[in-house]
Design a protein around this motif. Structure first.
Motif, PDB file in Angstrom:
ATOM      1  N   ALA A  56       0.728  -1.369   0.105  1.00 10.66           N
ATOM      2  CA  ALA A  56      -0.005  -0.125  -0.201  1.00 10.66           C
ATOM      3  C   ALA A  56       1.050   0.953  -0.356  1.00 10.66           C
ATOM      4  O   ALA A  56       1.724   1.044   0.700  1.00 10.66           O
ATOM      5  CB  ALA A  56      -0.532  -0.347   0.956  1.00 10.66           C
ATOM      6  N   PHE A  57       0.359   2.136  -0.630  1.00  2.00           N
ATOM      7  CA  PHE A  57       1.277   3.638  -0.514  1.00  2.00           C
ATOM      8  C   PHE A  57       2.448   3.488  -1.614  1.00  2.00           C
ATOM      9  O   PHE A  57       2.661   4.575  -1.121  1.00  2.00           O
ATOM     10  CB  PHE A  57       1.313   4.320   0.672  1.00  2.00           C
ATOM     11  CG  PHE A  57       0.157   4.573   0.918  1.00  2.00           C
ATOM     12  CD1 PHE A  57      -1.119   5.132   0.387  1.00  2.00           C
ATOM     13  CD2 PHE A  57      -0.472   3.668   2.151  1.00  2.00           C
ATOM     14  CE1 PHE A  57      -2.641   5.555   0.926  1.00  2.00           C
ATOM     15  CE2 PHE A  57      -1.819   3.738   3.570  1.00  2.00           C
ATOM     16  CZ  PHE A  57      -2.090   4.949   2.064  1.00  2.00           C
ATOM     17  N   GLU A  58       3.304   2.305  -2.158  1.00  2.00           N
ATOM     18  CA  GLU A  58       4.386   2.009  -2.313  1.00  2.00           C
ATOM     19  C   GLU A  58       3.680   2.349  -4.212  1.00  2.00           C
ATOM     20  O   GLU A  58       5.246   3.069  -4.674  1.00  2.00           O
ATOM     21  CB  GLU A  58       4.582   0.451  -2.360  1.00  2.00           C
ATOM     22  CG  GLU A  58       6.100   0.158  -2.841  1.00  2.00           C
ATOM     23  CD  GLU A  58       6.650  -0.730  -2.663  1.00  2.00           C
ATOM     24  OE1 GLU A  58       7.550  -0.877  -2.215  1.00  2.00           O
ATOM     25  OE2 GLU A  58       5.326  -2.161  -2.516  1.00  2.00           O
ATOM     26  N   GLY A  59       3.202   2.869  -5.248  1.00  2.00           N
ATOM     27  CA  GLY A  59       2.365   2.872  -6.168  1.00  2.00           C
ATOM     28  C   GLY A  59       2.077   3.550  -6.468  1.00  2.00           C
ATOM     29  O   GLY A  59       0.605   3.157  -5.343  1.00  2.00           O
ATOM     30  N   PRO A  78      -6.742  13.274 -10.037  1.00  2.00           N
ATOM     31  CA  PRO A  78      -6.904  12.552  -9.336  1.00  2.00           C
ATOM     32  C   PRO A  78      -5.138  11.723  -8.990  1.00  2.00           C
ATOM     33  O   PRO A  78      -4.958  11.746  -9.905  1.00  2.00           O
ATOM     34  CB  PRO A  78      -7.718  10.799  -9.008  1.00  2.00           C
ATOM     35  CG  PRO A  78      -7.779  10.966 -10.987  1.00  2.00           C
ATOM     36  CD  PRO A  78      -7.585  12.310 -10.850  1.00  2.00           C
ATOM     37  N   ILE A  79      -5.482  10.999  -7.074  1.00  2.00           N
ATOM     38  CA  ILE A  79      -3.629  10.192  -7.891  1.00  2.00           C
ATOM     39  C   ILE A  79      -4.352   9.074  -6.530  1.00  2.00           C
ATOM     40  O   ILE A  79      -4.869   9.396  -5.503  1.00  2.00           O
ATOM     41  CB  ILE A  79      -2.773  11.074  -6.904  1.00  2.00           C
ATOM     42  CG1 ILE A  79      -2.455  12.147  -7.614  1.00  2.00           C
ATOM     43  CG2 ILE A  79      -1.273  10.227  -6.214  1.00  2.00           C
ATOM     44  CD1 ILE A  79      -1.189  13.020  -6.610  1.00  2.00           C
ATOM     45  N   LEU A  80      -3.946   8.018  -7.088  1.00  2.00           N
ATOM     46  CA  LEU A  80      -4.503   6.752  -6.431  1.00  2.00           C
ATOM     47  C   LEU A  80      -3.259   6.045  -6.303  1.00  2.00           C
ATOM     48  O   LEU A  80      -2.470   6.112  -7.142  1.00  2.00           O
ATOM     49  CB  LEU A  80      -5.453   6.310  -7.445  1.00  2.00           C
ATOM     50  CG  LEU A  80      -6.563   6.950  -8.265  1.00  2.00           C
ATOM     51  CD1 LEU A  80      -7.631   5.959  -9.831  1.00  2.00           C
ATOM     52  CD2 LEU A  80      -7.844   7.180  -7.443  1.00  2.00           C
ATOM     53  N   ASP A  81      -3.868   4.807  -5.006  1.00  2.00           N
ATOM     54  CA  ASP A  81      -2.644   4.371  -4.543  1.00  2.00           C
ATOM     55  C   ASP A  81      -2.816   2.839  -5.748  1.00  2.00           C
ATOM     56  O   ASP A  81      -4.249   2.692  -5.421  1.00  2.00           O
ATOM     57  CB  ASP A  81      -2.814   3.634  -3.307  1.00  2.00           C
ATOM     58  CG  ASP A  81      -2.272   2.417  -2.642  1.00  2.00           C
ATOM     59  OD1 ASP A  81      -0.719   2.604  -2.705  1.00  2.00           O
ATOM     60  OD2 ASP A  81      -2.964   1.538  -2.205  1.00  2.00           O
ATOM     61  N   HIS A  82      -2.103   2.442  -6.390  1.00  2.00           N
ATOM     62  CA  HIS A  82      -2.448   1.379  -7.230  1.00  2.00           C
ATOM     63  C   HIS A  82      -2.733  -0.117  -6.105  1.00  2.00           C
ATOM     64  O   HIS A  82      -4.167  -0.576  -6.531  1.00  2.00           O
ATOM     65  CB  HIS A  82      -0.496   0.653  -7.328  1.00  2.00           C
ATOM     66  CG  HIS A  82      -1.240  -0.864  -8.372  1.00  2.00           C
ATOM     67  ND1 HIS A  82      -2.272  -0.744 -10.108  1.00  2.00           N
ATOM     68  CD2 HIS A  82      -0.564  -1.628  -8.287  1.00  2.00           C
ATOM     69  CE1 HIS A  82      -2.246  -1.794  -9.885  1.00  2.00           C
ATOM     70  NE2 HIS A  82      -1.377  -2.695  -9.229  1.00  2.00           N
ATOM     71  N   MET A  86      -7.459   3.739  -3.164  1.00  3.92           N
ATOM     72  CA  MET A  86      -7.863   5.089  -2.072  1.00  3.92           C
ATOM     73  C   MET A  86      -7.550   6.517  -2.986  1.00  3.92           C
ATOM     74  O   MET A  86      -6.227   6.122  -3.751  1.00  3.92           O
ATOM     75  CB  MET A  86      -7.031   4.676  -0.807  1.00  3.92           C
ATOM     76  CG  MET A  86      -8.063   5.591  -0.160  1.00  3.92           C
ATOM     77  SD  MET A  86      -7.506   5.379   1.026  1.00  3.92           S
ATOM     78  CE  MET A  86      -6.194   5.828   1.563  1.00  3.92           C
ATOM     79  N   VAL A  87      -7.905   6.903  -3.472  1.00  2.00           N
ATOM     80  CA  VAL A  87      -7.773   8.766  -3.580  1.00  2.00           C
ATOM     81  C   VAL A  87      -7.023   9.136  -3.250  1.00  2.00           C
ATOM     82  O   VAL A  87      -7.813   9.669  -1.351  1.00  2.00           O
ATOM     83  CB  VAL A  87      -9.337   9.071  -4.065  1.00  2.00           C
ATOM     84  CG1 VAL A  87      -8.245  10.663  -4.399  1.00  2.00           C
ATOM     85  CG2 VAL A  87      -9.663   9.025  -5.327  1.00  2.00           C
ATOM     86  N   ILE A  88      -6.028   9.590  -3.022  1.00  2.00           N
ATOM     87  CA  ILE A  88      -4.474  10.204  -1.754  1.00  2.00           C
ATOM     88  C   ILE A  88      -4.652  11.499  -1.991  1.00  2.00           C
ATOM     89  O   ILE A  88      -4.106  12.217  -0.961  1.00  2.00           O
ATOM     90  CB  ILE A  88      -3.001   9.555  -2.152  1.00  2.00           C
ATOM     91  CG1 ILE A  88      -3.380   8.293  -2.849  1.00  2.00           C
ATOM     92  CG2 ILE A  88      -2.643  10.151  -1.387  1.00  2.00           C
ATOM     93  CD1 ILE A  88      -3.811   7.770  -1.431  1.00  2.00           C
ATOM     94  N   GLN A 103      -0.839  21.067  -6.423  1.00  2.00           N
ATOM     95  CA  GLN A 103      -1.443  20.587  -6.131  1.00  2.00           C
ATOM     96  C   GLN A 103      -2.265  19.649  -5.485  1.00  2.00           C
ATOM     97  O   GLN A 103      -3.271  19.010  -3.859  1.00  2.00           O
ATOM     98  CB  GLN A 103      -2.743  21.571  -6.820  1.00  2.00           C
ATOM     99  CG  GLN A 103      -4.011  22.198  -5.689  1.00  2.00           C
ATOM    100  CD  GLN A 103      -4.871  23.425  -6.501  1.00  2.00           C
ATOM    101  OE1 GLN A 103      -5.000  23.612  -7.122  1.00  2.00           O
ATOM    102  NE2 GLN A 103      -5.754  23.539  -6.158  1.00  2.00           N
ATOM    103  N   ALA A 104      -2.114  19.107  -6.763  1.00  2.00           N
ATOM    104  CA  ALA A 104      -2.579  17.536  -5.899  1.00  2.00           C
ATOM    105  C   ALA A 104      -2.453  16.973  -5.084  1.00  2.00           C
ATOM    106  O   ALA A 104      -2.527  16.096  -4.538  1.00  2.00           O
ATOM    107  CB  ALA A 104      -3.101  16.460  -7.679  1.00  2.00           C
TER     108      ALA A 104
END
Length: 104
Positions: A56-59, A78-82, A86-88, A103-104
């Motif tokens: 989690a949160f690695e990619g 959007p920035i998503l965790d692979h 989850m939308v970061i 900004q994202a």
């Protein structure tokens, strides 16, 4: 017989008709063609995921998406965790630029 275009449009509108139009095919994007030809070699995620499943949160993945609404167009980033999907973080902007990405 010569007829004004406004009259033709009015008649078409009255009888709920439309003119058939040719849609031009867009010019091919050279960058997209290169990525399609390269297939797996161009996909960085494919290379990373073939080794092991990231934690989690690695990619993280992202994409600029254009949203159309009544007032015009806006870009959504959007920035998503692979792994967890989850939308970061996210950002909205009227233009896809570096400031929106930061900004994202």
């Amino acid at each position: 017989m010569v007829v004004n275009g406004k009259r033709v449009r009015r008649l078409l509108h009255t009888f709920e008709l439309s003119l058939t139009r040719k849609v031009r095919k867009p010019k091919p994007n050279p960058l997209l063609e290169t990525v399609v030809l390269a297939k797996e070699r161009a996909n960085l995620a494919f290379g990373l995921l073939s080794e092991r499943e990231p934690d989690a949160f690695e990619g993280l993945t992202t994409d600029f998406t254009q949203l159309v609404y009544g007032g015009g167009k806006v870009w959504f980033l959007p920035i998503l965790d692979h792994r967890t999907r989850m939308v970061i973080g996210y950002a909205f902007s009227f233009s896809p630029d570096v400031r929106t990405a930061l900004q994202a």
